[in-house]
Structure formats: C-alpha cells, structure tokens
Write a protein that holds these residues in place. Structure first.
Motif, PDB file in Angstrom:
ATOM      1  N   GLU A  91       0.847  -1.187   0.000  1.00 49.50           N
ATOM      2  CA  GLU A  91       0.000   0.000   0.000  1.00 49.50           C
ATOM      3  C   GLU A  91       0.884   1.240   0.000  1.00 49.50           C
ATOM      4  O   GLU A  91       1.821   1.352   0.801  1.00 49.50           O
ATOM      5  CB  GLU A  91      -0.916   0.011   1.227  1.00 49.50           C
ATOM      6  CG  GLU A  91      -2.012  -1.040   1.198  1.00 49.50           C
ATOM      7  CD  GLU A  91      -3.063  -0.736   0.146  1.00 49.50           C
ATOM      8  OE1 GLU A  91      -3.225   0.449  -0.223  1.00 49.50           O
ATOM      9  OE2 GLU A  91      -3.718  -1.693  -0.322  1.00 49.50           O
ATOM     10  N   PHE A  92       0.582   2.151  -0.869  1.00 53.19           N
ATOM     11  CA  PHE A  92       1.388   3.351  -0.975  1.00 53.19           C
ATOM     12  C   PHE A  92       1.084   4.276   0.201  1.00 53.19           C
ATOM     13  O   PHE A  92      -0.080   4.480   0.550  1.00 53.19           O
ATOM     14  CB  PHE A  92       1.095   4.046  -2.296  1.00 53.19           C
ATOM     15  CG  PHE A  92       2.166   4.990  -2.728  1.00 53.19           C
ATOM     16  CD1 PHE A  92       3.430   4.522  -3.032  1.00 53.19           C
ATOM     17  CD2 PHE A  92       1.933   6.348  -2.815  1.00 53.19           C
ATOM     18  CE1 PHE A  92       4.441   5.387  -3.429  1.00 53.19           C
ATOM     19  CE2 PHE A  92       2.930   7.223  -3.210  1.00 53.19           C
ATOM     20  CZ  PHE A  92       4.181   6.730  -3.515  1.00 53.19           C
ATOM     21  N   PRO A  93       2.118   4.842   0.848  1.00 56.76           N
ATOM     22  CA  PRO A  93       1.887   5.718   2.009  1.00 56.76           C
ATOM     23  C   PRO A  93       0.934   6.869   1.673  1.00 56.76           C
ATOM     24  O   PRO A  93       1.152   7.604   0.713  1.00 56.76           O
ATOM     25  CB  PRO A  93       3.291   6.242   2.341  1.00 56.76           C
ATOM     26  CG  PRO A  93       4.216   5.192   1.814  1.00 56.76           C
ATOM     27  CD  PRO A  93       3.559   4.658   0.581  1.00 56.76           C
ATOM     28  N   ARG A  94      -0.091   7.016   2.467  1.00 59.33           N
ATOM     29  CA  ARG A  94      -1.117   8.023   2.192  1.00 59.33           C
ATOM     30  C   ARG A  94      -0.538   9.431   2.204  1.00 59.33           C
ATOM     31  O   ARG A  94      -0.955  10.304   1.436  1.00 59.33           O
ATOM     32  CB  ARG A  94      -2.241   7.908   3.227  1.00 59.33           C
ATOM     33  CG  ARG A  94      -3.382   8.897   3.007  1.00 59.33           C
ATOM     34  CD  ARG A  94      -4.465   8.741   4.059  1.00 59.33           C
ATOM     35  NE  ARG A  94      -5.471   9.772   3.932  1.00 59.33           N
ATOM     36  CZ  ARG A  94      -6.525   9.707   3.123  1.00 59.33           C
ATOM     37  NH1 ARG A  94      -6.683   8.639   2.352  1.00 59.33           N
ATOM     38  NH2 ARG A  94      -7.403  10.692   3.062  1.00 59.33           N
ATOM     39  N   SER A  95       0.471   9.667   3.036  1.00 59.63           N
ATOM     40  CA  SER A  95       1.028  11.017   3.158  1.00 59.63           C
ATOM     41  C   SER A  95       1.646  11.504   1.850  1.00 59.63           C
ATOM     42  O   SER A  95       1.709  12.717   1.608  1.00 59.63           O
ATOM     43  CB  SER A  95       2.079  11.053   4.267  1.00 59.63           C
ATOM     44  OG  SER A  95       3.128  10.129   3.996  1.00 59.63           O
ATOM     45  N   VAL A  96       2.090  10.583   1.017  1.00 58.67           N
ATOM     46  CA  VAL A  96       2.707  10.978  -0.247  1.00 58.67           C
ATOM     47  C   VAL A  96       1.711  11.705  -1.135  1.00 58.67           C
ATOM     48  O   VAL A  96       2.060  12.626  -1.882  1.00 58.67           O
ATOM     49  CB  VAL A  96       3.280   9.738  -0.972  1.00 58.67           C
ATOM     50  CG1 VAL A  96       3.832  10.128  -2.349  1.00 58.67           C
ATOM     51  CG2 VAL A  96       4.361   9.080  -0.143  1.00 58.67           C
ATOM     52  N   PHE A  97       0.454  11.310  -1.078  1.00 61.07           N
ATOM     53  CA  PHE A  97      -0.563  11.876  -1.962  1.00 61.07           C
ATOM     54  C   PHE A  97      -0.882  13.335  -1.664  1.00 61.07           C
ATOM     55  O   PHE A  97      -1.667  13.956  -2.384  1.00 61.07           O
ATOM     56  CB  PHE A  97      -1.856  11.052  -1.880  1.00 61.07           C
ATOM     57  CG  PHE A  97      -1.729   9.682  -2.468  1.00 61.07           C
ATOM     58  CD1 PHE A  97      -1.573   9.505  -3.830  1.00 61.07           C
ATOM     59  CD2 PHE A  97      -1.757   8.555  -1.658  1.00 61.07           C
ATOM     60  CE1 PHE A  97      -1.456   8.241  -4.389  1.00 61.07           C
ATOM     61  CE2 PHE A  97      -1.639   7.293  -2.198  1.00 61.07           C
ATOM     62  CZ  PHE A  97      -1.487   7.136  -3.567  1.00 61.07           C
ATOM     63  N   PHE A  98      -0.268  13.878  -0.627  1.00 65.75           N
ATOM     64  CA  PHE A  98      -0.518  15.277  -0.282  1.00 65.75           C
ATOM     65  C   PHE A  98       0.794  16.071  -0.209  1.00 65.75           C
ATOM     66  O   PHE A  98       0.859  17.120   0.424  1.00 65.75           O
ATOM     67  CB  PHE A  98      -1.263  15.367   1.058  1.00 65.75           C
ATOM     68  CG  PHE A  98      -2.566  14.627   1.064  1.00 65.75           C
ATOM     69  CD1 PHE A  98      -3.714  15.210   0.550  1.00 65.75           C
ATOM     70  CD2 PHE A  98      -2.630  13.321   1.537  1.00 65.75           C
ATOM     71  CE1 PHE A  98      -4.923  14.519   0.531  1.00 65.75           C
ATOM     72  CE2 PHE A  98      -3.833  12.627   1.526  1.00 65.75           C
ATOM     73  CZ  PHE A  98      -4.978  13.216   1.020  1.00 65.75           C
ATOM     74  N   SER A  99       1.813  15.569  -0.891  1.00 66.85           N
ATOM     75  CA  SER A  99       3.096  16.253  -0.891  1.00 66.85           C
ATOM     76  C   SER A  99       3.027  17.518  -1.744  1.00 66.85           C
ATOM     77  O   SER A  99       2.645  17.468  -2.919  1.00 66.85           O
ATOM     78  CB  SER A  99       4.195  15.326  -1.430  1.00 66.85           C
ATOM     79  OG  SER A  99       5.386  16.042  -1.646  1.00 66.85           O
ATOM     80  N   THR A 100       3.414  18.622  -1.175  1.00 63.71           N
ATOM     81  CA  THR A 100       3.413  19.890  -1.909  1.00 63.71           C
ATOM     82  C   THR A 100       4.745  20.157  -2.595  1.00 63.71           C
ATOM     83  O   THR A 100       4.852  21.098  -3.385  1.00 63.71           O
ATOM     84  CB  THR A 100       3.099  21.058  -0.952  1.00 63.71           C
ATOM     85  OG1 THR A 100       4.111  21.103   0.069  1.00 63.71           O
ATOM     86  CG2 THR A 100       1.729  20.882  -0.312  1.00 63.71           C
ATOM     87  N   THR A 101       5.774  19.324  -2.295  1.00 61.62           N
ATOM     88  CA  THR A 101       7.109  19.595  -2.829  1.00 61.62           C
ATOM     89  C   THR A 101       7.551  18.623  -3.918  1.00 61.62           C
ATOM     90  O   THR A 101       8.473  18.921  -4.672  1.00 61.62           O
ATOM     91  CB  THR A 101       8.151  19.552  -1.696  1.00 61.62           C
ATOM     92  OG1 THR A 101       8.129  18.258  -1.076  1.00 61.62           O
ATOM     93  CG2 THR A 101       7.868  20.630  -0.669  1.00 61.62           C
ATOM     94  N   LEU A 102       6.915  17.456  -4.009  1.00 63.58           N
ATOM     95  CA  LEU A 102       7.336  16.462  -5.002  1.00 63.58           C
ATOM     96  C   LEU A 102       7.226  17.018  -6.417  1.00 63.58           C
ATOM     97  O   LEU A 102       6.187  17.524  -6.829  1.00 63.58           O
ATOM     98  CB  LEU A 102       6.493  15.191  -4.891  1.00 63.58           C
ATOM     99  CG  LEU A 102       6.968  14.097  -3.928  1.00 63.58           C
ATOM    100  CD1 LEU A 102       6.024  12.908  -3.979  1.00 63.58           C
ATOM    101  CD2 LEU A 102       8.392  13.663  -4.228  1.00 63.58           C
TER     102      LEU A 102
END
Length: 475
Positions: free
Chosen positions: A148-159
């Motif tokens: 499962e992909f870490p949920r926090s990644v889906f809200f990254s403002t810097t990626l």
C-alpha cells in the motif's frame, strides 16, 4: 550503468589524487575546498562509497550527510560477508544521518528492493523523507504481497517527480493533490479500481511528463486508460495484453499541449487520440494482435496516424512498418511537415514499405535506420526491392541532407540502399554508417572496404556529401 561506473571511477581518482596532494603539499588542503564542491563529488558515488569517505579526515566525517540524494539499491548495499542485510545497512544510514545536527534535507530518495522486501521499512523510510521537502521519489519494489502506498505521499506539496514500479496498489484518495508534480512514471502497478489512474492524474495540475506501462494480467479484467491532462507535453504509453479472451483495455488520450508521444504495444480497436494539434514527434512500436488480420492491423495503425500526420519527427519500428505496408491506398495521409523519419528494429522486412513512406514525406531532410541484428539472425533474406529502378521520391532528390545507418552489417541489400541514396540524393550533406558492434575487426574492415568501393565506383549526385564510417571519414 556504464556511465555511472565511469563517473564513480573518475570521482575515486579525484579523491585519490586529492589525498596524495594533501600528503605531499598541505595536510589541511581539504579544508580550503567549499562544501558544494566536495558534496558534488560525493553525489557521483554510491551511498556506500559516500559514507566510506567519512574516514578520510575530520573534514570529511559528516560531509556525506550534506548530499541531498539518497539512492538505496539492494544489490549495492547487501553485505552477506559481514552478515548485514539491506535493512541493517539502510537503518544504520538513517541513524547516522539523524545523529547529525541539522542534516541536509533529502531532495531525492530512490529505493530499489527486488528480493525479500519488507513493506514496513519502505513505508517507514518514505514517511520519514516526505515531510522535509522531498522533490523526487523513485521506488522499484518487488514483493510477494501488494504494498500500500503511504497516504502522506498523496498530499506532498514539494514532489516534482514520482516514479513507481512494482507491486504497489495505487489507490489515491479523492482529495489527493500534487501541486508541484511535473514528472509521473507508473510501471506495472496494480490499480485498486477503474478510477485510480484518473484520480492521480487529476491530482497533478502541472504535470508535463507521463510514463504509463500497463501489462494486463489474467486476473486484471478490463482496464481503461484515460489521459486528459491539459499541461502534458511528453507521454510514454506502453500497453500489452496477452490475454485477449479474459481482459482488454481502452485508451482515450486528450492532451492539447502534448509535443512528444511514444506508443508501444498492442493497438486495440478502442484507441482514441484527439486534440493533439501541438504534437511534434511521434514514436510507434505496434505489436501484432493475435487473431486479427494484417489488413485490420494496418487499418488500425493508419487510423491512429492519420490525425497525427502533421508531426515533424516520426519513428517507426520495423514491425509497425511491416504492418503498414498491408494497407497502401489513397487514404494514406501525406506528411507535409515531416522533417525526420527513422526506422528501428530488425530491418529484414519489405523495403517497399520504406519507399512508399518516403513518397508521402516530400520535405524530409533526415532519414535514419537503426538495425538490431541480434534479433535478425535466421530471418529470411530481404526482398531486394532496392535493386529495382527507383521512382525517386521528391524528398530524396530535393530535400534529404542527412542519412544515418546504425547497426550496419554490410549485407547486399544494405549496400544497395547506400548506392541508391548516393545516386539520387542531390543535396545530401552527410551519410553516416555505424557498423554493428558485434562484428569482428576483420568484418568491420571488409564492410569499410566494400563501402569505399561503392563510393569510388558508383557516381553520387551530391558532390559535397561527406561519408563517415564509424565516426571516421571514408572519403
């Protein structure tokens, strides 16, 4: 990999040279070098080698923590002779980094873990990097169960770049947001539902580069690839389906800013490309669909190409060209803007397809062939259509300035092609022949002598044409 090895060797030489200079000239010479230069050197080493430099001197002890890139590659870090696993070494790296006061935040995190993967650790490492301004995340994971992909990644403002490959289950939340993401690569993933792909694309308002690799498995069922991204400029789309009885895919592409498109794989009936008026370069490598006639295959390819006939650069695999030759006719478009045309793959096919396409590109200036001889051994002999009198296309006689043949074997048909190009191309400036690297030196010499004979014996229309063989001038 060879370029990386060369850089690593060069950097090691720099370190060795600097160490020698330090011992003979100034024992504290490293302290005079700026951190930016030293960390630049370290950035070209593997993480294991970079950490190892900490023993050089006190000046180097913590420098590796200033490198904003962390490439965690299992094959590089496993140390079975020391009874240290990939997890052990990576855990130590994280511990050492966190022990430093104000360590440099990571800009790039890359994890390649293809055996005995533990999803817990991947999740932990990614979660630790995301909140600190991570710009590029690359994960290539092979695991027995879905990760499962870490949920926090889906809200990254810097990626800015996100590259995923392997056993991930992609299930973005409805409110996912990547406000800075410009590069997205998704390869061989499992999509949680039919809306997963659309959801992640919708979350990328400034996306410019998209790579999708879809390989339908037996249990995957139908899959729709819908790409409606107004900012997209480059797209690599690879779709393969070897289970037509149990699964299928549909493709709908609507990308008004797209400039560069690569399509590889099976071309099914439900493939729609629209609103591509800004497309400049098109690469097609179409595979034959089992159970479909060659005529139907050809019709599908031409239906795909026809609305894209305004492109300036076109690259076709020889398999695609072979398919196209089964549907010549008045409905074949003219490529009035085509500047560069390339054929790549196994060049043992019907040459008249190339001749036909040249006649549809009146302003062509660059013609290239890239052969893959390692896949052509044992194949039938070409049809030698270049030996026939050539109805000279307008592009060859009036516009062609550059011709390049890569992977040259010196076969009869290839020699005849060179003769014809030299004979009819009146404004040709450069003919470059790159011999197949598998040939022995004696064979290379034979090919070179045969080409020299052609140049000397047969007339060429362009008196200013320079002929190069393996980067060296023939005449």
């Amino acid at each position: 990999m060879s370029q990386r090895n060369a850089r690593t060797k060069s950097c090691k030489s720099c370190l060795s040279s600097a160490r020698q200079n330090a011992s003979t000239a100034d024992p504290d010479i490293f302290s005079t070098l700026p951190d930016s230069l030293l960390t630049h050197i370290l950035s070209h080493l593997s993480i294991r080698e970079s950490v190892a430099t900490s023993i050089l001197s006190s000046r180097w002890r913590t420098l590796w923590t200033l490198v904003p890139q962390l490439h965690l590659i299992e094959t590089d870090l496993n140390r079975p002779n020391l009874n240290l696993s990939f997890v052990d070494i990576v855990s130590r790296i994280w511990t050492l980094r966190n022990a430093i006061t104000n360590p440099m935040p990571l800009h790039t995190l890359s994890i390649v873990w293809l055996t005995h993967c533990h999803p817990f650790y991947v999740d932990t490492w990614v979660r630790a990097a995301i909140p600190h301004g991570l710009k590029e995340l690359c994960l290539n994971i092979c695991n027995d169960t879905l990760l499962e992909f870490p949920r926090s990644v889906f809200f990254s403002t810097t990626l800015v770049a996100l590259k995923l490959a392997g056993n991930f289950s992609l299930n973005p939340p409805s409110d996912a947001r990547f406000p800075s993401l410009r590069i997205l690569h998704l390869a061989l993933l499992n999509y949680a539902n039919s809306e997963s792909l659309s959801a992640i694309l919708t979350a990328c308002p400034v996306l410019q580069d998209l790579c999708l690799y879809v390989f339908l498995r037996k249990d995957q069922g139908n899959f729709n690839i819908v790409v409606q991204v107004p900012t997209l400029k480059r797209m690599y789309l690879c779709c393969f389906n070897y289970n037509f009885q149990s699964s299928s895919f549909k493709v709908h592409i609507n990308t008004p800013a797209l400039e560069y498109l690569i399509f590889k794989g099976h071309l099914v009936e439900d493939v729609v490309f629209e609103n591509l008026s800004h497309l400049v370069a098109l690469v097609l490598q179409v595979e034959i669909v089992n159970g479909v006639s060659t005529e139907d295959d050809a019709k599908r390819v031409w239906d795909l190409i026809r609305p894209l006939a305004h492109v300036k650069s076109l690259s076709l695999s020889t398999k695609t060209t072979e398919i196209l030759c089964h549907a010549f006719g008045d409905n074949v478009p003219m490529f009035h803007n085509l500047f560069s045309l390339k054929f790549n793959g196994c060049l043992y096919f019907e040459w008249h397809a190339i001749r036909f396409l040249l006649g549809r590109a009146p302003k062509l200036q660059i013609l290239a062939f890239e052969s893959c001889p390692e896949h052509s051994y044992g194949q039938p002999t070409p049809d030698s259509s270049w030996e026939e009198p050539l109805d000279v296309p307008e592009c060859l006689s009036s516009h062609l300035t550059t011709c390049h043949y890569k992977g040259f074997l010196g076969d009869k048909d290839e020699m005849q092609l060179v003769r014809q190009i030299l004979k009819v191309a009146r404004v040709l400036k450069t003919l470059k022949i790159t011999v197949d690297g598998h040939l022995e030196s004696e064979e290379k010499l034979r090919v070179r002598e045969a080409l020299s004979t052609i140049v000397q014996k047969f007339p060429k229309s362009s008196q200013t044409c320079e002929i190069a063989f393996d980067e060296r001038a023939v005449l």
